[in-house]
Design an enzyme around this catalytic site. Sequence first.
Site, PDB file in Angstrom:
ATOM      1  N   GLU B  58      28.056  31.200  46.694  1.00  0.00           N
ATOM      2  CA  GLU B  58      28.710  30.886  47.976  1.00  0.00           C
ATOM      3  C   GLU B  58      28.102  31.667  49.132  1.00  0.00           C
ATOM      4  O   GLU B  58      27.988  31.152  50.244  1.00  0.00           O
ATOM      5  CB  GLU B  58      30.220  31.148  47.886  1.00  0.00           C
ATOM      6  CG  GLU B  58      30.990  30.116  47.069  1.00  0.00           C
ATOM      7  CD  GLU B  58      30.902  30.340  45.566  1.00  0.00           C
ATOM      8  OE1 GLU B  58      30.308  31.362  45.153  1.00  0.00           O
ATOM      9  OE2 GLU B  58      31.410  29.500  44.797  1.00  0.00           O
ATOM     10  N   GLN B  80      33.714  24.646  46.383  1.00  0.00           N
ATOM     11  CA  GLN B  80      34.374  23.837  45.355  1.00  0.00           C
ATOM     12  C   GLN B  80      35.898  24.002  45.440  1.00  0.00           C
ATOM     13  O   GLN B  80      36.639  23.033  45.290  1.00  0.00           O
ATOM     14  CB  GLN B  80      33.856  24.230  43.975  1.00  0.00           C
ATOM     15  CG  GLN B  80      34.103  23.140  42.963  1.00  0.00           C
ATOM     16  CD  GLN B  80      33.060  23.150  41.876  1.00  0.00           C
ATOM     17  OE1 GLN B  80      33.066  24.012  41.008  1.00  0.00           O
ATOM     18  NE2 GLN B  80      32.157  22.192  41.912  1.00  0.00           N
ATOM     19  N   ALA B  82      38.776  26.372  48.002  1.00  0.00           N
ATOM     20  CA  ALA B  82      38.901  27.303  49.134  1.00  0.00           C
ATOM     21  C   ALA B  82      38.857  28.744  48.634  1.00  0.00           C
ATOM     22  O   ALA B  82      38.270  29.619  49.281  1.00  0.00           O
ATOM     23  CB  ALA B  82      40.212  27.054  49.875  1.00  0.00           C
ATOM     24  N   ASP B  83      39.472  28.967  47.473  1.00  0.00           N
ATOM     25  CA  ASP B  83      39.553  30.320  46.913  1.00  0.00           C
ATOM     26  C   ASP B  83      38.171  30.955  46.742  1.00  0.00           C
ATOM     27  O   ASP B  83      38.009  32.157  46.870  1.00  0.00           O
ATOM     28  CB  ASP B  83      40.250  30.283  45.541  1.00  0.00           C
ATOM     29  CG  ASP B  83      41.489  29.406  45.521  1.00  0.00           C
ATOM     30  OD1 ASP B  83      41.410  28.265  46.001  1.00  0.00           O
ATOM     31  OD2 ASP B  83      42.524  29.851  45.015  1.00  0.00           O
ATOM     32  N   HIS B 125      42.799  28.713  42.190  1.00  0.00           N
ATOM     33  CA  HIS B 125      42.430  27.348  42.584  1.00  0.00           C
ATOM     34  C   HIS B 125      43.509  26.759  43.471  1.00  0.00           C
ATOM     35  O   HIS B 125      43.727  25.562  43.480  1.00  0.00           O
ATOM     36  CB  HIS B 125      42.240  26.450  41.353  1.00  0.00           C
ATOM     37  CG  HIS B 125      41.084  26.836  40.485  1.00  0.00           C
ATOM     38  ND1 HIS B 125      41.096  27.929  39.672  1.00  0.00           N
ATOM     39  CD2 HIS B 125      39.860  26.265  40.319  1.00  0.00           C
ATOM     40  CE1 HIS B 125      39.947  28.026  39.025  1.00  0.00           C
ATOM     41  NE2 HIS B 125      39.173  27.030  39.406  1.00  0.00           N
TER      42      HIS B 125
END
Lengths: 356, 322
Positions: B58, B80, B82-83, B125
Amino acid sequence: MAQTAFLESLPQSASQTKLPVESALDESWRDLYLKAFRFMQRARVIEDKLASLYRSGKITGGCYVGRGNEAVAVSAGIALNKGDVFAPLIRDQAGRLAYGESPADAFRTYLGSRLGPMRGRDGNVHRGRPAEGYLAMISHLGAMVSAATGMLLGRRLRGEPTGIAIVTLGEGATSTGAFHEGLNLAAVEKLPVVVVVSNNLYAYSTPNSRQFACESLVHRARGYGVRGWDVDGTDLNDCLKKITAAAQDARQTGLPQLVVATLLRLSGHGEHDDAFYVDATLKTLPVARDCLAVAEEFILQTNLADWGEILEWKEEAKREVESILAEVQREPVPDPFEERWCCLATPGLCEGIDGV
Amino acid sequence: MSVTYLDAIREAQAKALASHPGVFIYGQDVALFGGAFKATKNLLQQFPGRILDTPISEDAMVGAAIGAAAEGMRPIVEMQFADFSTVGFNQIVNHAATLFWRTGVPCPITIRLPSGGTMGSGPFHSQMMETVYAHYPGLVVMTPATVEDAYSMLLEAVLEIDDPVIFCEHKMLYYHLKAPALPTVALPAKHARIARHGKHATLATYSAMVHEALLASQQLATEGFEIEVVDLRTVKPLDTDTLLASVARTGRLLAVGESFPWGGVTAEVVSRAADEGFALLDAPPRRLNAKDTPVPYHPNLWTAHRPSANSIAAALRDLLRS
């Protein structure tokens, strides 16, 4: 590795620089060497002046110099063409000059001139002109590897020639996740990013023995699937030869390279730091040689120039720096009442300013 | 024929890709696979070479997007979940968000964050990240609640806004929220919207909570109270004018958010109402957020963790009694 074992792993004899005498006789190499040397000399003069401004309280915040790192830095700067991407770090004044940055920008950024690239919004060594391919570092080491990769990616997506990118880092940055993610991404994207690591033996005060456990950082190149180059960072000949070759390889193959140059940092982390922690034994080893002095010795030995010329160049650099500084000190500084205090590029989105 | 919230996101990206050659999509599993939620399904076939799979990196995904943006591109980065954007946090808040201020070079990147809780997704998630990003200068943070907004706000983010946009799209709305068609007109993203008119209290919220708020308002309507629901749409910048105009009509304010309770968007809303609209208030402004724990896994815990139509209705009754 214990510190003792680490010291033993470094070259112990103060051997003569391995001079490629035959190369030195080649005219274009001599020109390149002298050009690089004069950038190093000018960088040293600029940074001595910056340190003096810092000590006299004329610089706000920290002051960071590249003493001892000039040979690596200048080789990176000199390997780049106009339009290539450069993401230098805090010890790259010589490389910035070689890349084509105005010497005034160093003083402008430290003194916050509104005519400088950062206009007092960012300072000390954080400067660049990204529109020209010259990235302005953030302090979070390693972050610039992926940014430089992204610049080349953008060019490739547009169907333009990418040129190459050089990103400089210290060995401390190689311990960050960003370094790993960035170099891996460059390798996966197959983009010609040259990561030049100056292993100057201390990341702030932390020695190599507490930074990494592999025998040499250059071994990591294989793990990333990129070509590795092991460089003597105290020797301008070795730096020029290998860093320009790594850049050339990147240009030809379009693939990333990892250069690891070893040298001792000849200053504190910043001018606030007296570097009391540097091992006294280290200072006696060849790795502690001052690259500028080594280059001077080479020039004299090979009759590239005489001592008088070397001194004259230095005096010329001093005169130039004094004149630039005098001008920069007259330039306007930021005014909080004229600052717009809006950091968005899109009109109409700043709260309290754009009627939002 | 109907369009889901997820369709809207895909169609907005297709339109952006077709409209501007600088747009490309960068993320994990976005190319052939079409994204973990299929938000990029079939885009690779339509736009070959412009939908690029990345390593699980990321930080480097955002870093590369920043570099490309500095070169005039307009990348869309798909996180994939937000977390996982926390791994790219440094590049987002310290690099992308500061680039224009520091160097004068704009950084038009859109970072899509599949946000918020769905049952069984657990602590990693399910998170809402808008509060964290809204704190930082230099970022625009969008939280669309409707199919129409998912489409028009994403298009505006990618094509018109020259700054980094954190686009918080709610996973709960992906498949179930439908509209008859894509919108042909759009309210600019910086404006809040009155989702339901009322006169007894203002309920300010955003993203999936807009729908819980509307359900709660229906409950209150049967009890004789007309609740005005303000959909903030974009939380940074925050449309204080629309908020205060509503508070001026109702005299009462409840701010609802799905994110954790400490600070955040609801605190900002209440703070602005108290600061700039104190004289408009007939009662202390209130907030309702998720509980101050990680998002739980089991449905029994999960449904109690986040605000719901029932808990919002209860908070409204308290507010109306005060």
